[in-house]
Structure formats: structure tokens, C-alpha cells
Design an enzyme around this catalytic site. Structure first.
Site, PDB file in Angstrom:
ATOM      1  N   TYR A 164      30.323  26.954  69.430  1.00 28.72           N
ATOM      2  CA  TYR A 164      30.372  25.768  70.294  1.00 28.72           C
ATOM      3  C   TYR A 164      31.703  25.702  71.028  1.00 28.72           C
ATOM      4  O   TYR A 164      31.755  25.556  72.260  1.00 28.72           O
ATOM      5  CB  TYR A 164      30.158  24.524  69.431  1.00 28.72           C
ATOM      6  CG  TYR A 164      30.379  23.204  70.124  1.00 28.72           C
ATOM      7  CD1 TYR A 164      29.554  22.784  71.160  1.00 28.72           C
ATOM      8  CD2 TYR A 164      31.403  22.343  69.714  1.00 28.72           C
ATOM      9  CE1 TYR A 164      29.738  21.553  71.777  1.00 28.72           C
ATOM     10  CE2 TYR A 164      31.594  21.115  70.320  1.00 28.72           C
ATOM     11  CZ  TYR A 164      30.767  20.717  71.351  1.00 28.72           C
ATOM     12  OH  TYR A 164      30.953  19.511  71.950  1.00 28.72           O
ATOM     13  N   ASP A 320      41.263  22.400  60.967  1.00 29.42           N
ATOM     14  CA  ASP A 320      42.073  21.798  59.909  1.00 29.42           C
ATOM     15  C   ASP A 320      42.712  20.473  60.313  1.00 29.42           C
ATOM     16  O   ASP A 320      42.809  19.537  59.514  1.00 29.42           O
ATOM     17  CB  ASP A 320      43.153  22.768  59.437  1.00 29.42           C
ATOM     18  CG  ASP A 320      44.002  23.299  60.586  1.00 29.42           C
ATOM     19  OD1 ASP A 320      43.425  23.725  61.603  1.00 29.42           O
ATOM     20  OD2 ASP A 320      45.238  23.298  60.474  1.00 29.42           O
TER      21      ASP A 320
END
Length: 367
Positions: A164, A320
Site C-alpha cells: 500500500y 513503528d
């Protein structure tokens, strides 16, 4: 201004459509293949919205005519669900790049300005995450993402979670190349974790599925069918932006005062609203207990850890930390987000709590 809004039936699309229709300045034609979230506008006899059920991948001639009739095209068409990145990576690529490029070509053909929605996921992982072998950590070395300076770091090919982000990044690069090559008018928006009423469905009300994390958590609080599951311990950070703040910034980009948005990429985010997913689970539990709990609700859910592979499937890898540098939006647009984290969570939770209570009351009455 005649605005063509593609993907108007999604979470961002319906909120932006509501704003543009209500301000009396914009003449909006909305397009989607899903009407559930936008039904209230379609069926409002006083609404000035023009709505068309149209699949851009199958009805290119109709779309071409709509682009030709518009002053501005806003492209929100996307698949934005991490579960699908792993389950169906090619379909994700096809919609997010191939089909969106058709819109780009039509805007080029008719010389129309395009606002293209991208994603904060194009930044990928932080430099600190990549430098873990050298003792760095994104928890202790925050790396704010700047639109024009930050490297875009994707994971390995085997981790389809990045399909994506890679498709969106390629689309951005093509737009920038066209701007430099021929002066193509575009602006890219990178959303940072927008949240608010209607963001997603609740699995317990829809027979399952895998929506975004907020929906899983509020579902656990309201229905108690599953514990709150923390993917890989919930150590990843997110910074949540209330949809009303985001729409305010979008409208400024649409209006494009003094043409400051031409060829620009804008982060839209609220960096101060950051917390880990683990912290979010606890915060939502505490807020539910304090503000919403009533007799008959299931007990406070258990909070457990689950691996990313078990939750999403093979090929998952997380971003993250996502801290948006919003200097450009502040400087060029005079924009500043107004909602703090508690108000963001409260307003969003209240919507889902109220809607769930209504559904449960209706089911009880009809029993």
C-alpha cells in the site's frame, strides 16, 4: 467552485463532503460505490449534493466526463486496511496505483487541478527502527516525518504490508515528475491517523471482519466478545488527529489561497496526540469505565498480546512510530489542530457507544 470528490462514501470522504456541501461555496459531485456512510446526504431533500454510484475502474468514460465538467478533482479512492495489504496485495496495488493513475491522466487531459490523498505510511519505518542494530530505538529517538526531507524506508518485499505504502509513494513520485515536467497542478495530502465518528464498523455488529485498531478496542468494550489484542505487544506509537481538525486543513488546501498549495505535499496530523497502542488500550478502558459504563455492559476486557503474523497473516510488518512535522501546514495554511487526545478519544467513543446503545435498544424492543 465545482468539486468532483471521488471516494466520497468513506470515512474521510463523507466528513469532507458534509463540510463542502454545508459551506455554500462549493458545488460538489460525490462519487463512490458504497453509500452507507453518505446516505443521510443523498436522501436529504435540502442537500445540494450531486451523488453518483460509479466504479472508476469500470466506467472510465463517465468519469472522464465528470472530470471535464469540474474545476477541481479530489481523489480519495483507496484501500486503507492493513489486513487487506497482507491478504490481497495485488488488488491493493491495482486500486491504489493503477486505477488512481487513470484519474491523473484524465486530469492531465482536461487540465484540471488534482488533490491526491496519499498516506503517512509512505514514510515507512523510522531511521531509528532501521538502526536498532546500532543501539537506536524509535521509543527513545523520535524521528518526525518532514514532507520534503525525510527518507521513505520500506520493509523487504516479502512483507506485503508495504504494498500500500509503495503504491502510494510511486503515485506521489509520478505526480511530482509531471509537475516538474509540464506544470501539472496537484497537491498531495498525507493523513496521520484520522479518527472520529464513523471511522469504521464494529466486528460484533457486522459478523466479523478486521477493521482498524480503534474499532477492535471499542468493540471489546461494548460487546466483550474478545479481549483487547495488542499486535506485537502494542509497542508501536500512533498520534491521532480528530477528523474535524483534518477537514479544516483540507478545506484550506482546496481553497488554495494565493496558490500556495501547487506542487506541495502536506502532512495533516497532531503530533502531540501520540501514545503507544498499549497505552491507548488502557486509556480507552479507563475512559469507558469513567464516562460510559452502565449496568449490563460486559466486564472490563482483558488486554493480551498477539503476534502480527497471527493477527494479520504472514507478511505483516508494522510502522513503528509516526510523528508528523506539520510546519508546512502551519506556515503556508495557517492551520493548527485543536483537539487534544482525550477529546479525540471521548468524542469518537461517544459516537460508537451511542450508536451501539440505540441498536441494542431496538433489538430488545423488537424481540
Amino acid at each position: 467552485m465545482k468539486v468532483l470528490l471521488l471516494g466520497a462514501g468513506g470515512f474521510i470522504g463523507v466528513n469532507l463532503t458534509e463540510k463542502l456541501v454545508s459551506d455554500g461555496v462549493h458545488d460538489v459531485t460525490a462519487v463512490d460505490i458504497e453509500e452507507e456512510k453518505i446516505d443521510h446526504l443523498i436522501n436529504d431533500p435540502e442537500s445540494k449534493l450531486t451523488y453518483l454510484h460509479l466504479d472508476i475502474s469500470k466506467e472510465e468514460d463517465k468519469l472522464d466526463a465528470l472530470v471535464d465538467e469540474s474545476d477541481l478533482v479530489i481523489d480519495l479512492v483507496a484501500v486503507a486496511n492493513p489486513a487487506l495489504y497482507v491478504e490481497s496485495p495485488f488488488s491493493v496495488y491495482d486500486l491504489n496505483y493503477t486505477q488512481n493513475m487513470k484519474v491523473v491522466e484524465q486530469c492531465r487531459k482536461h487540465k484540471k487541478r488534482l488533490i491526491q490523498f496519499s498516506t503517512c505510511e509512505v514514510y515507512g519505518m523510522t531511521a531509528a527502527k532501521v538502526g536498532e542494530q546500532f543501539g537506536l530505538s524509535s521509543a527513545t529517538h523520535p524521528c518526525p516525518f518532514s514532507e520534503d526531507e525525510t527518507p521513505l524506508i520500506m520493509g523487504p518485499i516479502k512483507n506485503h504490508r508495504w504494498i500500500y505504502a509503495s503504491a502510494k509513494q510511486l503515485l506521489e513520485r509520478v505526480l511530482d515528475a509531471l509537475w516538474k515536467h509540464e506544470g501539472f497542478q496537484f497537491t498531495v495530502i498525507r493523513p496521520f491517523n484520522f479518527i472520529g465518528p464513523r471511522i469504521d464498523y464494529l466486528p460484533s455488529e457486522c459478523g466479523g471482519g478486521n477493521p482498524r485498531v480503534f474499532s477492535h478496542f471499542i468493540d471489546a468494550l461494548l460487546y466483550g466478545n474478545k479481549p483487547m489484542q495488542l499486535v506485537d505487544g502494542g509497542e508501536a506509537f500512533r498520534a491521532y488527529t480528530y477528523i474535524d481538525d483534518a477537514v479544516d486543513c483540507m478545506v484550506r488546501i482546496i481553497d488554495n489561497k494565493d496558490n500556495v498549495c501547487e506542487g506541495q505535499i502536506f502532512n495533516i496530523g497532531t503530533p502531540q496526540n501520540e501514545l503507544t497502542i498499549k497505552e491507548m488500550a488502557t486509556r480507552m478502558c479507563d475512559m469507558f469505565d469513567e464516562k460510559f459504563r452502565q449496568e449490563g455492559d460486559p466486564p472490563r476486557p482483558e488486554i493480551v498480546s498477539i503476534s502480527g503474523e497471527e493477527f494479520y497473516g504472514e507478511g505483516y510488518q508494522d510502522c513503528d512510530r509516526r510523528i508528523a512535522d506539520i510546519t508546512k501546514a502551519r506556515t503556508l495554511l495557517g492551520w493548527e489542530p485543536e483537539h487534544d487526545l482525550d477529546s479525540v478519544l471521548y468524542n469518537t467513543m461517544k459516537y460508537f457507544v451511542d450508536e451501539s446503545r440505540k441498536k441494542q435498544a431496538a433489538e430488545t424492543a423488537g424481540a
